[in-house]
Every structure is written in C-alpha cells, then in structure tokens.
Scaffold this motif. Structure first.
Motif, PDB file in Angstrom:
ATOM      1  N   ILE A 156       0.844  -1.208   0.000  1.00 29.79           N
ATOM      2  CA  ILE A 156       0.000   0.000   0.000  1.00 29.79           C
ATOM      3  C   ILE A 156       0.873   1.249   0.000  1.00 29.79           C
ATOM      4  CG2 ILE A 156      -1.653   1.356   1.353  1.00 29.79           C
ATOM      5  CD1 ILE A 156      -2.737  -1.388   2.378  1.00 29.79           C
ATOM      6  N   TYR A 157       1.913   1.236   0.830  1.00 33.72           N
ATOM      7  CA  TYR A 157       2.764   2.420   0.904  1.00 33.72           C
ATOM      8  C   TYR A 157       3.584   2.603  -0.372  1.00 33.72           C
ATOM      9  CZ  TYR A 157       5.833   6.030   2.599  1.00 33.72           C
ATOM     10  OH  TYR A 157       6.525   7.204   2.729  1.00 33.72           O
ATOM     11  N   ALA A 158       4.054   1.505  -0.958  1.00 30.84           N
ATOM     12  CA  ALA A 158       4.802   1.603  -2.219  1.00 30.84           C
ATOM     13  C   ALA A 158       3.940   2.221  -3.308  1.00 30.84           C
ATOM     14  CB  ALA A 158       5.300   0.228  -2.644  1.00 30.84           C
ATOM     15  N   ARG A 159       2.673   1.823  -3.351  1.00 30.69           N
ATOM     16  CA  ARG A 159       1.749   2.385  -4.338  1.00 30.69           C
ATOM     17  C   ARG A 159       1.510   3.878  -4.053  1.00 30.69           C
ATOM     18  NH1 ARG A 159      -2.383  -0.559  -3.172  1.00 30.69           N
ATOM     19  NH2 ARG A 159      -1.334  -2.320  -4.162  1.00 30.69           N
ATOM     20  N   ALA A 160       1.335   4.201  -2.785  1.00 26.69           N
ATOM     21  CA  ALA A 160       1.062   5.589  -2.402  1.00 26.69           C
ATOM     22  C   ALA A 160       2.251   6.495  -2.703  1.00 26.69           C
ATOM     23  CB  ALA A 160       0.707   5.666  -0.922  1.00 26.69           C
ATOM     24  N   ILE A 161       3.457   6.043  -2.374  1.00 27.58           N
ATOM     25  CA  ILE A 161       4.628   6.903  -2.576  1.00 27.58           C
ATOM     26  C   ILE A 161       4.904   7.078  -4.063  1.00 27.58           C
ATOM     27  CG2 ILE A 161       6.514   5.206  -2.595  1.00 27.58           C
ATOM     28  CD1 ILE A 161       6.425   8.525  -0.654  1.00 27.58           C
ATOM     29  N   THR A 162       4.558   6.085  -4.877  1.00 25.16           N
ATOM     30  CA  THR A 162       4.693   6.232  -6.320  1.00 25.16           C
ATOM     31  C   THR A 162       3.738   7.301  -6.837  1.00 25.16           C
ATOM     32  OG1 THR A 162       5.370   3.922  -6.576  1.00 25.16           O
ATOM     33  CG2 THR A 162       4.528   5.029  -8.535  1.00 25.16           C
TER      34      THR A 162
END
Length: 216
Positions: A107-113
């Motif tokens: 979830i965080y990887a998607r958000a930071i992208t």
C-alpha cells in the motif's frame, strides 16, 4: 422573506468557487515556473502574468513566494487542493487497517509512487531553492523531519505485525524506508534511468520486503 437569503447563499457559493479557481490557477502557474525556471529566477510578477491575475491577488489568496512553494509541496503530498495531515490521508488509513506487513508495504509503495508523480519535480525545485533561500531551507528541513517521524510510525506499525527482522530496530527500519521514499531516489530511477512508475513501485515494495521482513 426567503429570497434574499437564497441570493446571498448563491452569491457566496459563486465567490467561493471563483476564489478556488483563482487559487488553482496561481498554484499551477507557480508550479510550472518553479520547475521550468527554478525558484530564484521566478518572480511573483511572472506567476501573476501566467495565472492571469495581479500580484495583490496572489498575496491575498496564498501569500508571498515562500508561501507558494509551501502550498505546492503540501498539496502535492496530499493529492488534494488543500493540505491534508498525513494521518488523515486515505492510504495511511489503509496501511493501519492492513493486517500483514507485506500488505502495508504494498500500500505504501503504491502511495509513494503516486505522490512522486506529483511531487518529485516541485521537490527538486525546493531542494535547489533551499541552497540560497532561508524560508525554503526551513521548509526543506521541516518536510525531511516530518518524513522521518512518519517513517518511525510506519516502522512501529510494521513491528506490530511480528514480521520484521529481529536484528533491525525501528530507527534502522525507518531510515531505510526514509532514504528510499525520497524524491531524489525517484528522480534517479524514473527520470534519469527511464524506469516506468509501475517498475519503481514494484522495486521498492520488493526491496523493502527483502530488506526488512523475516525470511520465514
């Protein structure tokens, strides 16, 4: 008796919508100029010309040039027309609710992208401005410190799943994520090496899993 109230309500709504439209035009102009020309070479007069407003309107709607930079950074982070505190952002809620560390990382990887697609150009402009402008330097330090604090909270959230490596303390986990979620890291891989955004997302998710979670 009701008609004047309706008229005032309608007028107020129209004014609010116009103010928001003007604010959006100002921020769009400031963003384009800061990224293209750099902060130092961009004047408020240039921003006003590109936005189609006068300088006083900028001062009244947002403030001076450092205020414009701060607002651009905050809205780029939140993905909204106004700043949203980190704990109130939708992806943070999803991270808190996810039961597994792997899900939280994804979830965080998607958000930071998503954030970097909006944020990276203006953040690089801020970094360059921070070398000569004290308000921008203070903003740069503030954003960096906020990211570090937020990553400590994220590390604690990951720790609560019981899936983190035992040999890594929360500060080390936070530092690793803090370094890899930086705009500079995105620029190196996406802008300079030509990675697609989806490749970046998969890379940091996989890297964090391998670096931070227990192998079992």
């Amino acid at each position: 008796m009701d008609e004047p109230v309706k008229t005032r309500s309608y007028t107020s709504t129209v004014r609010a919508e116009q103010a928001e439209k003007t604010r959006g035009a100002i921020l769009a102009a400031a963003r384009a100029l800061f990224v293209e020309r750099g902060y130092r070479r961009t004047t408020v007069q240039l921003i006003a010309q590109q936005a189609g407003v006068n300088v006083d309107t900028i001062y009244q709607a947002i403030g001076r040039k450092p205020d414009l930079m701060r607002e651009l950074v905050e809205t780029s982070l939140s993905g909204r027309a106004v700043a949203v505190p980190a704990r109130q952002r939708e992806y943070v809620r999803l991270i808190r609710e996810a039961p597994a560390a792997t899900d939280k990382i994804d979830i965080y990887a998607r958000a930071i992208t998503d954030i970097h697609e909006r944020m990276a150009p203006i953040f690089i402009a801020l970094r360059d401005a921070a070398s000569t402008d004290e308000p921008c330097r203070a903003l740069w330090r503030d954003i960096s410190a906020r990211r570090a604090r937020n990553m400590l909270e994220f590390a604690a959230d990951l720790r609560a799943t019981g899936e983190l490596r035992d040999d890594l303390g929360d500060q080390r986990v936070a530092d690793v994520i803090w370094s890899m979620n930086a705009a500079e890291y995105w620029v190196l891989l996406v802008q300079e090496r030509g990675w697609a955004a989806t490749e970046f997302e998969r890379w940091i998710s996989d890297a964090w899993r391998r670096l931070l979670l227990r192998a079992d």
